[in-house]
Structures are given as C-alpha cells and as structure tokens.
Write a protein that holds these residues in place. Structure first.
Motif, PDB file in Angstrom:
ATOM      1  N   PRO A 432     -40.856  19.565   8.291  1.00 23.77           N
ATOM      2  CA  PRO A 432     -41.547  20.747   8.768  1.00 23.77           C
ATOM      3  C   PRO A 432     -42.856  20.962   8.033  1.00 23.77           C
ATOM      4  CG  PRO A 432     -39.132  21.417   7.048  1.00 23.77           C
ATOM      5  CD  PRO A 432     -39.212  19.545   7.848  1.00 23.77           C
ATOM      6  N   ILE A 433     -42.588  20.427   6.959  1.00 22.66           N
ATOM      7  CA  ILE A 433     -43.580  20.794   5.515  1.00 22.66           C
ATOM      8  C   ILE A 433     -45.225  20.004   6.746  1.00 22.66           C
ATOM      9  CG2 ILE A 433     -45.566  19.828   2.887  1.00 22.66           C
ATOM     10  CD1 ILE A 433     -42.193  18.703   3.289  1.00 22.66           C
ATOM     11  N   PRO A 434     -45.833  21.187   6.732  1.00 24.17           N
ATOM     12  CA  PRO A 434     -47.067  20.002   7.330  1.00 24.17           C
ATOM     13  C   PRO A 434     -48.013  19.304   7.097  1.00 24.17           C
ATOM     14  CG  PRO A 434     -47.722  22.693   7.082  1.00 24.17           C
ATOM     15  CD  PRO A 434     -46.029  22.482   5.967  1.00 24.17           C
ATOM     16  N   GLN A 435     -48.544  18.237   7.725  1.00 27.61           N
ATOM     17  CA  GLN A 435     -48.913  17.309   7.517  1.00 27.61           C
ATOM     18  C   GLN A 435     -47.790  15.478   6.635  1.00 27.61           C
ATOM     19  OE1 GLN A 435     -52.931  18.395   6.179  1.00 27.61           O
ATOM     20  NE2 GLN A 435     -54.383  17.238   8.074  1.00 27.61           N
ATOM     21  N   ALA A 436     -46.927  16.041   6.562  1.00 29.40           N
ATOM     22  CA  ALA A 436     -45.461  15.125   5.752  1.00 29.40           C
ATOM     23  C   ALA A 436     -44.649  14.906   7.074  1.00 29.40           C
ATOM     24  CB  ALA A 436     -45.596  16.074   4.887  1.00 29.40           C
ATOM     25  N   TYR A 437     -45.150  13.367   6.075  1.00 26.45           N
ATOM     26  CA  TYR A 437     -43.689  12.588   7.345  1.00 26.45           C
ATOM     27  C   TYR A 437     -43.269  11.558   6.439  1.00 26.45           C
ATOM     28  CZ  TYR A 437     -47.290  13.872  11.174  1.00 26.45           C
ATOM     29  OH  TYR A 437     -47.688  14.856  11.826  1.00 26.45           O
ATOM     30  N   LEU A 438     -42.134  11.079   7.595  1.00 25.12           N
ATOM     31  CA  LEU A 438     -41.039  10.030   6.366  1.00 25.12           C
ATOM     32  C   LEU A 438     -40.984   8.699   7.591  1.00 25.12           C
ATOM     33  CD1 LEU A 438     -37.923  12.763   5.356  1.00 25.12           C
ATOM     34  CD2 LEU A 438     -39.608  11.108   3.983  1.00 25.12           C
ATOM     35  N   CYS A 439     -40.674   7.278   5.975  1.00 31.96           N
ATOM     36  CA  CYS A 439     -40.674   6.078   7.326  1.00 31.96           C
ATOM     37  C   CYS A 439     -39.953   5.748   6.622  1.00 31.96           C
ATOM     38  CB  CYS A 439     -42.523   5.684   7.541  1.00 31.96           C
ATOM     39  SG  CYS A 439     -42.634   4.921   5.803  1.00 31.96           S
ATOM     40  N   SER A 440     -38.645   5.964   5.447  1.00 29.61           N
ATOM     41  CA  SER A 440     -38.104   4.953   4.847  1.00 29.61           C
ATOM     42  C   SER A 440     -36.678   4.739   5.555  1.00 29.61           C
ATOM     43  CB  SER A 440     -37.865   5.795   3.818  1.00 29.61           C
ATOM     44  OG  SER A 440     -36.890   6.916   3.967  1.00 29.61           O
ATOM     45  N   SER A 441     -35.975   3.832   5.183  1.00 33.84           N
ATOM     46  CA  SER A 441     -34.723   3.373   5.913  1.00 33.84           C
ATOM     47  C   SER A 441     -34.511   4.865   6.234  1.00 33.84           C
ATOM     48  CB  SER A 441     -34.246   2.837   4.917  1.00 33.84           C
ATOM     49  OG  SER A 441     -34.507   1.784   4.672  1.00 33.84           O
ATOM     50  N   ALA A 442     -34.676   5.348   4.904  1.00 30.36           N
ATOM     51  CA  ALA A 442     -33.526   7.105   5.536  1.00 30.36           C
ATOM     52  C   ALA A 442     -33.806   7.524   7.292  1.00 30.36           C
ATOM     53  CB  ALA A 442     -33.587   8.476   4.733  1.00 30.36           C
ATOM     54  N   VAL A 443     -34.826   7.496   7.942  1.00 36.88           N
ATOM     55  CA  VAL A 443     -34.749   7.819   9.375  1.00 36.88           C
ATOM     56  C   VAL A 443     -34.654   6.580  10.324  1.00 36.88           C
ATOM     57  CG1 VAL A 443     -36.777   9.391   8.332  1.00 36.88           C
ATOM     58  CG2 VAL A 443     -37.635   7.651   8.639  1.00 36.88           C
ATOM     59  N   PRO A 444     -34.629   6.533  10.943  1.00 39.49           N
ATOM     60  CA  PRO A 444     -33.881   5.896  12.058  1.00 39.49           C
ATOM     61  C   PRO A 444     -35.479   4.449  12.001  1.00 39.49           C
ATOM     62  CG  PRO A 444     -33.961   7.730  13.029  1.00 39.49           C
ATOM     63  CD  PRO A 444     -34.788   8.416  12.144  1.00 39.49           C
ATOM     64  N   PRO A 445     -34.690   3.819  12.370  1.00 40.06           N
ATOM     65  CA  PRO A 445     -33.337   2.685  12.701  1.00 40.06           C
ATOM     66  C   PRO A 445     -32.784   2.721  11.540  1.00 40.06           C
ATOM     67  CG  PRO A 445     -35.680   1.364  12.867  1.00 40.06           C
ATOM     68  CD  PRO A 445     -36.323   2.611  13.127  1.00 40.06           C
ATOM     69  N   GLY A 446     -33.056   3.187   9.971  1.00 41.57           N
ATOM     70  CA  GLY A 446     -32.685   2.620   9.516  1.00 41.57           C
ATOM     71  C   GLY A 446     -32.552   1.841   8.848  1.00 41.57           C
ATOM     72  N   SER A 447     -31.929   0.940   7.959  1.00 40.55           N
ATOM     73  CA  SER A 447     -32.268  -0.199   6.671  1.00 40.55           C
ATOM     74  C   SER A 447     -32.746  -1.290   6.553  1.00 40.55           C
ATOM     75  CB  SER A 447     -31.255  -0.207   5.339  1.00 40.55           C
ATOM     76  OG  SER A 447     -29.563  -0.863   6.411  1.00 40.55           O
ATOM     77  N   GLY A 448     -33.418  -2.183   6.675  1.00 42.20           N
ATOM     78  CA  GLY A 448     -33.216  -3.839   6.878  1.00 42.20           C
ATOM     79  C   GLY A 448     -34.989  -3.727   7.036  1.00 42.20           C
ATOM     80  N   VAL A 449     -35.351  -5.053   6.529  1.00 43.67           N
ATOM     81  CA  VAL A 449     -36.752  -4.926   6.715  1.00 43.67           C
ATOM     82  C   VAL A 449     -36.760  -5.682   8.046  1.00 43.67           C
ATOM     83  CG1 VAL A 449     -38.074  -6.727   5.794  1.00 43.67           C
ATOM     84  CG2 VAL A 449     -36.752  -6.565   4.481  1.00 43.67           C
ATOM     85  N   HIS A 450     -38.072  -3.868   8.686  1.00 41.11           N
ATOM     86  CA  HIS A 450     -38.131  -5.077  10.246  1.00 41.11           C
ATOM     87  C   HIS A 450     -39.066  -3.647  10.500  1.00 41.11           C
ATOM     88  CE1 HIS A 450     -36.826  -0.747   9.807  1.00 41.11           C
ATOM     89  NE2 HIS A 450     -35.170  -1.076   9.796  1.00 41.11           N
ATOM     90  N   GLY A 451     -40.043  -3.211   9.202  1.00 42.89           N
ATOM     91  CA  GLY A 451     -40.610  -2.405   9.516  1.00 42.89           C
ATOM     92  C   GLY A 451     -40.904  -1.194  11.110  1.00 42.89           C
ATOM     93  N   MET A 452     -39.820  -0.375  11.283  1.00 36.23           N
ATOM     94  CA  MET A 452     -39.815   0.028  12.794  1.00 36.23           C
ATOM     95  C   MET A 452     -39.621   1.409  12.003  1.00 36.23           C
ATOM     96  SD  MET A 452     -39.979  -2.091  14.927  1.00 36.23           S
ATOM     97  CE  MET A 452     -40.109  -0.479  16.169  1.00 36.23           C
ATOM     98  N   GLY A 453     -39.094   1.438  10.668  1.00 35.79           N
ATOM     99  CA  GLY A 453     -39.214   3.314  10.557  1.00 35.79           C
ATOM    100  C   GLY A 453     -40.886   3.412  10.092  1.00 35.79           C
ATOM    101  N   GLY A 454     -41.617   2.668   9.293  1.00 35.47           N
ATOM    102  CA  GLY A 454     -42.794   2.811   9.516  1.00 35.47           C
ATOM    103  C   GLY A 454     -43.700   2.714  11.180  1.00 35.47           C
ATOM    104  N   TYR A 455     -43.556   1.647  11.874  1.00 32.77           N
ATOM    105  CA  TYR A 455     -43.823   1.650  12.953  1.00 32.77           C
ATOM    106  C   TYR A 455     -44.152   3.312  13.539  1.00 32.77           C
ATOM    107  CZ  TYR A 455     -44.166   0.930  17.979  1.00 32.77           C
ATOM    108  OH  TYR A 455     -45.354   0.888  19.509  1.00 32.77           O
ATOM    109  N   TYR A 456     -42.985   3.633  13.770  1.00 28.12           N
ATOM    110  CA  TYR A 456     -42.468   5.560  14.440  1.00 28.12           C
ATOM    111  C   TYR A 456     -43.256   6.725  13.928  1.00 28.12           C
ATOM    112  CZ  TYR A 456     -38.732   2.790  17.518  1.00 28.12           C
ATOM    113  OH  TYR A 456     -38.017   1.853  18.475  1.00 28.12           O
ATOM    114  N   ALA A 457     -42.807   6.342  12.203  1.00 33.77           N
ATOM    115  CA  ALA A 457     -44.077   6.873  11.723  1.00 33.77           C
ATOM    116  C   ALA A 457     -45.490   6.681  12.370  1.00 33.77           C
ATOM    117  CB  ALA A 457     -43.529   7.050  10.146  1.00 33.77           C
TER     118      ALA A 457
END
Length: 475
Positions: A432-457
């Motif tokens: 809800p913070i303007p122009q602020a996004y999350l991409c770490s293992s705390a967001v889907p699809p979760g932990s692991g070295v897969h890059g998908m959190g960064g992809y979706y962000a």
C-alpha cells in the motif's frame, strides 16, 4: 533513476535484470560488501583455496524454474554439474537410502520401489508442468490441469495422517529428508509440496551444483544487469526510502524501519504481527580428505539429509516448531567438491556445507551436534576436520539481514504466505506504499533460488508504473 532494487539476492537481481532489459535505468543497493544474498560464496578465513557457500549450495531449480529455464544459465557461462546421486539419507542400523538421478535405480534399491514410483513417477513424467504449478503466481489458471490433478492428491496424502501410504522405512525417510527442506512440521502440506517438487526434480533434471560455488548464479545476473546499463552499489544500507519506484528484496519487516511513520497504519500493524519461522544454524567445515562412510554408496552423494529415519525427522521438526532444540536435529549437508574438483585446494582440503534446524533466534553453536551425527554414520569423521566456521541462527542476519532469527525462508514457509505474501493482498508483490514493491522469499512463490519472486514483482512494476510488458530474457 527509474527503479531501485534494495537487496541483491537472486530475486532482487532477477527483478533488476528484467527492468533493465525493458529499457529502464536500474540501481541495485546492497548492504553487504559482496552481492548475491542467499547465493554468495566467500573464501575461508584461514584456507584461501577453500570457499564456502554462505546460504544455498545445491540448486534443484537452477535448470527448472520458469525464470531460469528461459534465462538459460549454462548459456551464460554457469557450469551446472548434475551428479548421478541427487541425495543420500544415512539410516541408523541399516543401509542408507539413496535418491539417484535415475528413478529406476532408486526404486531398485528401495524395499518397496513400486511405492516410490507410484508417488513420484507421474510427477517426474510431467515435471515441467508440476514446477510451473508450484512456482506459479497462485492467481492465474494453472498452466496444466493434469499436473494439478497429479500433484494435489499426493500433497494431501503426504501432507496429512495418511502419509504412510508411501511404503518402506527407507523410502519414507528418503522422502522426509527432501520434505525437510521446507523447515516445517511433518507431515504438513508445505513440507509435502516441497518434497514432491524437489524429489521429482531429482529424477527429472537432477540437483545441479554450480562450478565454483553458488556465487556463479548471481554473478551471471550481475553481468547481464551491467550489460544493460544497470548499476550495483555495495556496502550501502538503506535506512530511508530511495526516490522513485523501489523493489525490496528484503524481509517485510525491514519496511517498518525504512518508512517508519510514513507507513499506512493498517499495513504497519500487519508487519508488526509478521512472524518468522524456525531457524538454521550454519556450520561450515574444512576437511582434509574424504568422509569414511559406513555405507560406501554415500561417497558419491553431494547432498545429504542427516536426520535419521522418518520418525526422528518428524520429532526433530516438531521440537523446533515448539521452540526446543532437538536431541538429534535435522541436518542438511553438501559436498560440492564431489562434482567440482576445483573446490579442493592444493593441500587436498575441501568444504563441507551443513545446516542444522533449530528454534528461531537460537544462540546455540551446533558444530558439535553436527559432528556427532556425522560420526554416527562415518566413524573417524572428526579426525578429518581442520577447520570449523559456525554461525548460530541468532547471528545469521549479520551476513544477510533477511534471515531474521535464522529463518532462511524469510517467514514465507507457510500456506498463507505462499498464497498471499505478508499481507492479504490480491497482488502480493505490491504494497500500500506508493511505488514500493516486494520480491523476496516472503512473497509468492516462496523460498528457493528460482528468481520467480523477482519475476512477478518486475511484471507488476513494468505494467503498473511504466506501461511496459516483460522483455525477453533468453541468452
């Protein structure tokens, strides 16, 4: 600067690369002196020819995650060696259980190989779709309904009281060792989902180990980022919001410190209630030679699950979840030199990577506990140890601020976080913070070295903030 990425783990770098390839100006800010987050490799402080993987060492998703499959790490110079043995599980009082790259060989050595094949065979045959389902955004139509029909019933069985439908004490231990990567109670749907995906990958593509260490993966992303005009600033801790669009590859609670009173009140309350999971104690050894296993087949296993049998693992994970140290903790170990002789120095010294599961924030040094477990299965192990680098869970955040209390999953190893991220939002990579996004293992699809959190962000940022689509990422 169009986009600032805070944190240089694989997810943050994936987001940075995608934004830079889309034509945006990108800067990555990293508090540590080296980039890579959970995929860093650093030299031993005493033996310069030996290096240790600081967080991750073995990478089942380096060839299989949708992001890395398209990105094609081998084409970018990352040598990913796939061993014949994906993982081994020593067992008290009997031969070890071995998960080979070859599912037929695995089944042939298990007491009830037919049961292992029934559980995993259909998932192995459809592994690409299974991985796409598990690492999906949880908001789109599943990429394959047939994969869902294969995976979901098996998750329900292995994640609940019926998990002993997998027959054979050796097979049960073999699967539980893989499921323990989730650091969750067993049985649970989280551990079952992790176990099914990782065990399927072990047979479908193997468990690759990067030559030279895990650092090879972020180094490839960093080279690509710089080639597209991106900038990386090391040794700079973010204490106030950078200007413009910001993507945080951080623990969610870091936003409390960075934004302070500027956070929306409801979101601030949600972040204050955010809970991290159990931790790990990291113990890196330097060995003078090969481990003298009772079961010689383990000498070919670069990855080891040292938790004993299924009952022992389940008891240890239950103890940790209740804040108690297990008498015999769940231990994961890796010997990367078995696929990469370059990890052995001129005097024959080589690294042994281990984690022991412990309660959140544990200050207890686990070096002796890990040594005793190795001695159980390899008498004489202690005589090989020439160096021990032990970091209790309470101190892991010193070299990676995301690992609060030693939680390598950044609080994301539960069904709620896997689906929603730290707050109940339709788009969990936004805040809800303007122009602020999350991409770490705390967001889907979760932990692991897969890059998908960064992809979706990055997908969210490009569309919402700049009206752009994702760029191509093939080499």
């Amino acid at each position: 600067m169009d986009v600032t990425v805070v944190g240089s783990g694989p997810n943050g770098l994936a987001a940075a690369v995608l934004c830079a390839r889309a034509g945006l100006s990108v800067r990555v800010l990293e508090a540590q002196a080296t980039a890579g987050g959970g995929a860093r490799t650093l030299p031993d402080p005493e033996f310069a020819g030996v290096s240790h993987d600081i967080c991750s060492a073995v990478h089942p998703l380096a060839l299989a995650s949708p992001f890395f499959a398209a990105y094609d790490l081998p084409a970018r110079g990352v040598n990913l060696s796939v061993p014949e043995v994906s993982y081994g599980n020593p067992l008290p009082g009997r031969p070890a259980a071995i998960g080979y790259r070859d599912i037929d060989r695995t089944c042939a050595e298990l007491d009830d190989g037919a049961s292992w094949r029934r559980l995993l065979g259909p998932l192995v045959d459809d592994c690409d779709n299974v991985v796409a389902l598990v690492l999906g955004d949880k908001r789109s139509m599943p990429p394959s309904l047939s994969a869902a029909a294969k995976l979901v019933p098996r998750m329900l069985l292995q994640g609940g009281p019926a998990w002993n439908t997998l027959a054979g004490a050796d097979a049960r231990a073999l699967f539980s060792g893989v499921a323990a990567h989730a650091i969750s109670r067993m049985p649970s749907l989280v551990s079952a989902g992790a176990g099914l995906m990782l065990a399927s990958l072990a047979h479908a593509v193997g468990w690759p180990i990067p030559a030279g260490g895990s650092q090879a993966i972020p180094d490839a992303l960093l080279a690509d980022l710089r080639a597209h005009g991106g900038e990386v600033v090391l040794g700079e801790e973010v204490t106030s919001p950078p200007p413009g669009v910001v993507i945080y590859d951080t623990a969610p609670t870091a936003l409390l410190r960075i934004y302070g009173d500027r956070l929306p009140a409801r979101y601030a309350r949600t972040l204050r209630r955010y809970r991290y999971g159990p931790g790990v104690a990291k113990v890196d050894f330097v060995l003078s030679g090969e481990i003298p296993w009772r079961d010689p087949r383990l000498a070919a296993a670069p990855t080891l699950h040292m938790g004993g049998d299924r009952a022992m693992m389940a008891r240890a994970e239950r103890d940790v979840a209740h804040g108690r140290h297990a008498d015999w903790p769940m231990i994961l170990a890796a010997l990367p030199h078995l696929t990469d002789a370059g990890r052995i120095d001129a005097q024959g010294r080589r690294p042994l990577w281990t984690y022991a599961h412990v309660p959140a924030g544990s200050p207890v040094d686990q070096a002796e506990a890990v040594t005793k477990v190795f001695e159980e299965f390899a008498p004489g192990f202690r005589d090989l140890v020439v160096g021990v680098r032990s970091v209790p869970a309470a101190r892991l955040s010193e070299h990676n601020a995301n690992l609060v209390g030693g939680d390598i999953g950044v609080g994301g190893a539960n069904l709620f976080s896997v689906a929603t991220g730290p707050a109940l939002r339709w788009n969990p990579w936004s805040t809800p913070i303007p122009q602020a996004y999350l991409c770490s293992s705390a967001v889907p699809p979760g932990s692991g070295v897969h890059g998908m959190g960064g992809y979706y962000a990055a997908r969210t940022v490009l569309r919402r903030e700049f009206g752009l689509e994702l760029p191509t990422i093939s080499a």
